[in-house]
Write an enzyme that holds these catalytic residues in place. Structure first.
Site, PDB file in Angstrom:
ATOM      1  N   TRP A   1       0.905  -1.159   0.000  1.00  0.00           N
ATOM      2  CA  TRP A   1       0.000   0.000   0.000  1.00  0.00           C
ATOM      3  C   TRP A   1       0.935   1.198   0.000  1.00  0.00           C
ATOM      4  CZ3 TRP A   1      -1.311   4.379   2.816  1.00  0.00           C
ATOM      5  CH2 TRP A   1      -2.572   4.932   2.540  1.00  0.00           C
TER       6      TRP A   1
ATOM      7  N   ASN B   1       7.044  -2.809   6.038  1.00  0.00           N
ATOM      8  CA  ASN B   1       5.690  -2.288   6.246  1.00  0.00           C
ATOM      9  C   ASN B   1       5.821  -1.136   7.228  1.00  0.00           C
ATOM     10  OD1 ASN B   1       2.988  -1.848   6.820  1.00  0.00           O
ATOM     11  ND2 ASN B   1       2.840  -3.571   8.222  1.00  0.00           N
ATOM     12  N   GLY B   2       5.336   0.044   6.857  1.00  0.00           N
ATOM     13  CA  GLY B   2       5.416   1.195   7.761  1.00  0.00           C
ATOM     14  C   GLY B   2       5.978   2.406   7.052  1.00  0.00           C
TER      15      GLY B   2
ATOM     16  N   GLU C   1     -22.397   4.519   9.681  1.00  0.00           N
ATOM     17  CA  GLU C   1     -21.718   3.296   9.243  1.00  0.00           C
ATOM     18  C   GLU C   1     -22.305   2.796   7.916  1.00  0.00           C
ATOM     19  OE1 GLU C   1     -19.102   1.763   9.898  1.00  0.00           O
ATOM     20  OE2 GLU C   1     -19.355  -0.342   9.396  1.00  0.00           O
TER      21      GLU C   1
ATOM     22  N   LYS D   1      -6.834  -2.631   4.764  1.00  0.00           N
ATOM     23  CA  LYS D   1      -7.565  -3.152   5.919  1.00  0.00           C
ATOM     24  C   LYS D   1      -6.995  -2.625   7.230  1.00  0.00           C
ATOM     25  CE  LYS D   1     -10.432  -5.994   7.883  1.00  0.00           C
ATOM     26  NZ  LYS D   1     -11.756  -5.333   7.899  1.00  0.00           N
TER      27      LYS D   1
HETATM   28  C1  G6P Z   1      -9.406   0.894   8.034  1.00  0.00           C
HETATM   29  C2  G6P Z   1     -10.415  -0.116   7.546  1.00  0.00           C
HETATM   30  C3  G6P Z   1     -11.736   0.071   8.272  1.00  0.00           C
HETATM   31  C4  G6P Z   1     -11.532   0.016   9.773  1.00  0.00           C
HETATM   32  C5  G6P Z   1     -10.488   1.028  10.221  1.00  0.00           C
HETATM   33  C6  G6P Z   1     -10.096   0.826  11.681  1.00  0.00           C
HETATM   34  O1  G6P Z   1      -9.764   2.162   7.615  1.00  0.00           O
HETATM   35  O2  G6P Z   1     -10.601  -0.010   6.152  1.00  0.00           O
HETATM   36  O3  G6P Z   1     -12.645  -0.943   7.884  1.00  0.00           O
HETATM   37  O4  G6P Z   1     -12.738   0.276  10.414  1.00  0.00           O
HETATM   38  O5  G6P Z   1      -9.289   0.866   9.457  1.00  0.00           O
HETATM   39  O6  G6P Z   1      -9.454  -0.407  11.791  1.00  0.00           O
HETATM   40  P1  G6P Z   1      -9.267  -1.201  13.125  1.00  0.00           P
HETATM   41  O7  G6P Z   1      -8.466  -2.399  12.751  1.00  0.00           O
HETATM   42  O8  G6P Z   1      -8.512  -0.299  14.068  1.00  0.00           O
HETATM   43  O9  G6P Z   1     -10.618  -1.548  13.656  1.00  0.00           O
END
Ligand code: G6P
Length: 614
Positions: free
Chosen positions: A75, A101-102, A484, A609
């Site tokens: 990403w 990653n980071g 949501e 994600k």
């Molecule tokens: C990303 C994902 C979301 C998620 C958010 C928080 O933006 O696309 O679906 O709600 O991160 O992620 P977490 O793992 O902290 O719940």
């Protein structure tokens, strides 16, 4: 955000690595690459775009069989999504290949230092700096692990690094700070990855690495130390789910599968956390009851869908416990000097347990002496490790980028926490708590009923697929559900969608309502909720202005029927628990619309994600 995997063992490393990357593609899909060691040389294939592009490149120009390999799915942060910026990066002297990653925040200074020494860079990434530094140290004769430790000591920011050495075809070294890394413990083979999903088909035994730790891995040996080479404690744990949980199992999308897993996910999250007489039992909440009784403020900190789960929780927690509860977006909270004391309880919600903004927020709260409770779905991840207590949601792996069962179980876990606090602080009688708990325990069956009646949403998606703007209205806990629901549509169908508190409509949003604009409305229970009639009035107001109304109302509510262009029924439940039911049709609708538009539902553009960079 970026998926990384490394393998050492007797299998064909290239194949293990590519299979692992496919299971982690949800973490990023801007490019993918693999490196192996063969005949004392590092060979790399890497390609911009999804893993399918890498596979095509491998088919054209195969990598040799080898017993060591690393792979990366990206990403993009520093440097566009090109072949050259794809990982792995190989040092100029050809000694090491490295994946990351980071974000390495001090990469510019380090790059200048290396360039002054004559190192030529082949990418625009921050990562290549680490690869070149590591190559330099190994080239100077330092042992691979010592070199990795020395490099990490110079890096600032967030990083998980995995490296291999052309001269050591059976040894990987990996390190982490602020980004995830888990070791898969096999027999005569070992793995390192961002996520257990990468190696779950080979082993369910895993070790999570702590902050500023590194691991030296051969097929037979796993040695965990800190960056300075001091031994670090590490204990393997068993992953409780298996390969089938990380596969689509006949569904077209992980998201659709995960929507349908919600009854089980909520059931598992509630399981074992209440007694037969409905008292709460949160053994894992290792904060003394005396301390919980002294809490004078709760701050919930989260990002994305988890933040909306927190908004639902606020209504429940304040109602049940009478403790003031604020809900904060983690990236805002951290930088606005929030008022936190030793009697503040910070509740952090994170499916992945790795979201960088959330992690930084809890570190800040800890510095101010607050106690931290994490609600998390990922065993042993960083956020629970750095919290005083954790309530795990037992949703199983969530792979679709847009959260569904993650959100649902976060809401359920927040209810458990709220009821538990009410029990400890005596703000509800035992029989009141038992009544709510019994109702909560019934919700998996009710969610299943919602799932059994989703077919009208398929027709609805067909009718509305050409629309480019959607509004969602709710009040009380229906408001976060509206937010949501709108987020789902934005994330996966790339449509303009906004959630509003229905009462706020007249203060602006109603100007958006025009002929045919779809407006989804979540209606509170009839007769048992003072807001029901007000929301029904709001429906009439938007309808009078031409809106196409999609109304989610409970079974038996006949008052709304005349004002609904489409009426979706929800099983009867108390207002506070209604989000567990009301969100389900909205998730499904977004999935249907995105599918009809031909988008990749599980891997929406620009998203990842697990957002492990600030
Ligand atoms: C990303 C994902 C979301 C998620 C958010 C928080 O933006 O696309 O679906 O709600 O991160 O992620 P977490 O793992 O902290 O719940």
């Amino acid at each position: 955000m970026c998926g990384i995997i490394g393998y050492v063992g007797p299998r064909v490393a290239r194949d293990v690595v590519v299979a692992g990357l496919k299971r982690m593609e949800y973490r990023g899909y801007d490019s993918a690459g693999v490196a192996v060691v063969s005949d004392g040389r590092i060979e790399v294939r890497k390609k911009a775009g999804k893993i399918a592009n890498l596979e095509a490149a491998l088919a054209q120009s195969p990598l040799p069989d080898s017993e060591i390999g690393i792979g990366h799915t990206r990403w993009a942060t520093h440097g566009g999504p090109t072949d050259a910026n794809a990982h792995p990066h190989v040092s100029q002297n050809g000694r090491v290949a490295l994946i990351h990653n980071g974000i390495i925040e001090n990469f510019a200074g380090l790059r200048a230092e290396l360039e002054a020494e004559g190192v030529g860079f082949r990418s625009d990434t921050d990562t290549e700096v680490a690869a070149q530094l590591l190559g330099r140290e190994v080239g100077r004769g330092l042992d691979l692990a010592e070199a990795m430790g020395a490099v990490c000591q110079r890096l600032e920011g967030a990083f998980t690094l995995v490296a291999l050495d052309a001269e050591q075809p059976h040894r990987l070294v990996a390190a982490r700070r602020n980004s995830p890394l888990v070791v898969g413990v096999g027999e005569g083979e070992n793995f390192v990855a961002s996520d257990v999903a990468a190696f779950i088909e080979f082993t369910r035994s895993a070790i999570e690495l702590g902050q500023d730790e590194m691991v030296d891995v051969t097929p037979e040996r796993i040695t965990v130390t800190d960056f300075w080479g001091r031994p670090a404690a590490s204990k393997p744990y068993e992953v409780t789910w298996d390969l089938s949980a990380a596969e689509k199992g006949g569904y077209d999308w992980f998201m659709r599968k995960e929507i349908f897993e919600q009854p089980t996910a909520v059931f598992e999250t509630l399981l074992g956390r209440y007694t037969a007489d409905g008292a709460l039992k949160l053994d894992e909440l290792h904060i003394p009851e005396a301390h919980l009784r002294g809490i004078d403020k709760i701050i919930i900190v989260a990002c994305g869908s988890a933040y909306y789960a927190g908004l639902v929780a606020k209504y429940a927690i304040e109602h049940w416990t009478r403790i003031a509860c604020e809900v904060e977006i983690a990236s805002e909270f951290r930088y606005r000097d929030p008022i936190i004391t030793g009697s503040t309880l910070v509740v952090t919600i994170s499916q992945s347990g790795e979201t960088a903004d959330t992690l930084m927020a809890i570190r800040h709260a800890r510095d101010q002496k607050a106690r931290i409770v994490a609600i998390c779905n990922t065993n042993g991840s960083t956020i629970p490790r750095e919290s005083d207590a954790v309530i795990y949601t037992h949703a199983g792996p969530e792979i679709g980028v847009a959260s569904t069962k993650g959100f649902e179980t976060q809401v359920a876990a927040c209810y458990l926490l709220g009821l538990y606090l009410a029990q400890v602080r005596g703000t509800m009688f035992g029989d009141e708590i038992a009544r709510v708990m019994q109702e909560l325990a019934e919700t998996p069956k009710l969610i299943q009923r919602v799932l059994d009646n989703l077919s009208p949403l398929e027709d609805l998606a067909g009718r509305l697929v050409g629309r480019d703007s959607f509004l969602f209205l709710g009040r009380h806990v229906g408001y976060p559900v509206a937010l949501e629901g709108a987020l789902k549509l934005k994330e996966i169908a790339y449509l303009h969608a906004e959630g509003f508190p229905a009462g706020e409509l007249k203060h602006g949003p109603i100007a958006l309502v025009d002929s045919g604009v779809p407006v989804f409305v979540i209606v509170p229970p009839q007769g048992r909720d003072q807001l029901h009639d007000k929301v029904v009035s709001n429906i009439q107001e938007v309808r009078a202005r031409g809106a196409f109304t999609v109304v989610l109302a409970e079974e038996g509510d006949d008052e709304v029927a005349p004002f609904a262009d489409v009426l979706l029924r929800l099983p009867q439940v108390s207002t506070i628990l209604q989000p567990l039911l009301a969100i389900v049709p909205l998730q499904y609708f977004a999935c249907e619309v995105a599918t009809r538009l031909g988008y990749d539902v599980d891997q929406p553009r620009n998203l990842a994600k697990s957002v492990t960079v600030e």
